[in-house]
Design a protein around this motif. Sequence first.
Motif, PDB file in Angstrom:
ATOM      1  N   GLY A  46      -3.482  -3.579 -10.476  1.00 24.74           N
ATOM      2  CA  GLY A  46      -3.962  -2.291 -10.969  1.00 24.74           C
ATOM      3  C   GLY A  46      -2.862  -1.497 -11.622  1.00 24.74           C
ATOM      4  O   GLY A  46      -1.837  -2.047 -12.029  1.00 24.74           O
ATOM      5  N   ASP A  72      -2.437   5.261  -3.096  1.00 28.11           N
ATOM      6  CA  ASP A  72      -3.752   4.611  -2.999  1.00 28.11           C
ATOM      7  C   ASP A  72      -4.320   4.728  -1.588  1.00 28.11           C
ATOM      8  O   ASP A  72      -5.102   3.896  -1.142  1.00 28.11           O
ATOM      9  CB  ASP A  72      -3.700   3.149  -3.479  1.00 28.11           C
ATOM     10  N   THR A  73      -3.951   5.798  -0.869  1.00 31.17           N
ATOM     11  CA  THR A  73      -4.521   6.139   0.436  1.00 31.17           C
ATOM     12  C   THR A  73      -5.434   7.339   0.197  1.00 31.17           C
ATOM     13  O   THR A  73      -4.947   8.468   0.063  1.00 31.17           O
ATOM     14  CB  THR A  73      -3.402   6.476   1.444  1.00 31.17           C
ATOM     15  N   PRO A  74      -6.765   7.113   0.081  1.00 27.71           N
ATOM     16  CA  PRO A  74      -7.691   8.120  -0.463  1.00 27.71           C
ATOM     17  C   PRO A  74      -7.603   9.539   0.083  1.00 27.71           C
ATOM     18  O   PRO A  74      -7.356  10.466  -0.677  1.00 27.71           O
ATOM     19  CB  PRO A  74      -9.071   7.513  -0.201  1.00 27.71           C
ATOM     20  N   ASN A 120       0.222   6.297 -10.215  1.00 27.78           N
ATOM     21  CA  ASN A 120       0.468   5.370  -9.106  1.00 27.78           C
ATOM     22  C   ASN A 120       1.887   4.856  -9.295  1.00 27.78           C
ATOM     23  O   ASN A 120       2.115   3.876  -9.988  1.00 27.78           O
ATOM     24  CB  ASN A 120      -0.549   4.235  -9.144  1.00 27.78           C
ATOM     25  N   ARG A 160       0.855  -1.184   0.000  1.00 29.38           N
ATOM     26  CA  ARG A 160       0.000   0.000   0.000  1.00 29.38           C
ATOM     27  C   ARG A 160       0.895   1.239   0.000  1.00 29.38           C
ATOM     28  O   ARG A 160       1.881   1.294   0.718  1.00 29.38           O
ATOM     29  CB  ARG A 160      -0.905  -0.018   1.228  1.00 29.38           C
ATOM     30  N   ARG A 214      -2.011  12.210 -11.280  1.00 33.67           N
ATOM     31  CA  ARG A 214      -2.754  11.034 -10.784  1.00 33.67           C
ATOM     32  C   ARG A 214      -2.077   9.712 -11.178  1.00 33.67           C
ATOM     33  O   ARG A 214      -2.724   8.779 -11.651  1.00 33.67           O
ATOM     34  CB  ARG A 214      -4.200  11.046 -11.275  1.00 33.67           C
ATOM     35  N   ASN A 246      -4.111  11.098  -0.347  1.00 35.52           N
ATOM     36  CA  ASN A 246      -3.851  11.346  -1.766  1.00 35.52           C
ATOM     37  C   ASN A 246      -4.513  12.647  -2.208  1.00 35.52           C
ATOM     38  O   ASN A 246      -3.901  13.482  -2.871  1.00 35.52           O
ATOM     39  CB  ASN A 246      -4.352  10.163  -2.610  1.00 35.52           C
TER      40      ASN A 246
END
Length: 196
Positions: free
Chosen positions: A115, A8-10, A68, A4, A66, A13
Amino acid sequence: MHQRTIFDTPIVNTLLRGFSIGFLKLTGWKVEGQLPPGGYKCVLIAAPHTSNWDLPYTLMVSFVLRLNVYWMGKDTLFKPPFAGVMKWLGGIPVHRDKSSNLVAASAEAIREADGPLALVVSPEGTRSKTNYWKTGFYWIAVGAEVPIVMAYIDYGRKVAGLGPVLVPTGEVEHDMQVVKDFYSTIRGKNARQFEA
């Protein structure tokens, strides 16, 4: 690669994306480019890499676009008490004395990722001046069957982002020349340490 990360930590982020947009705008930086269609898995070239400032700028640009991202760093960066934080920032420790299968392991990690995954690789392999580029990033992309995206931080023009996309042909000398031609006008923070 299933760790993690900050990307991808809402809530974090969203907050850091807002901060990144504001900071870069206030300091006169422009961010441009985007991933190619279907390029949610790719190898991102990080060049020029001439300063410790490259990492924070890379992270901010990643938030703005945006992305990752994961990045590789020497294992000494991942010693306590910073190991957890560095991994959360997308870092993957590299043991240089045991890196013989690094290319194959990286390619497999990209192929198996559930992903989006952009693996950031510096072809110089160091912040110090170097007269040649390592081709590991190229062979990772070949092995993973993903495109190479030429990312950059141009301190001369204060522009950062994603440039051309290269689909490896297997003709490594030709493809590396295409890459070096693109980076020949990009200026690193310590410009004398970079030579495309």
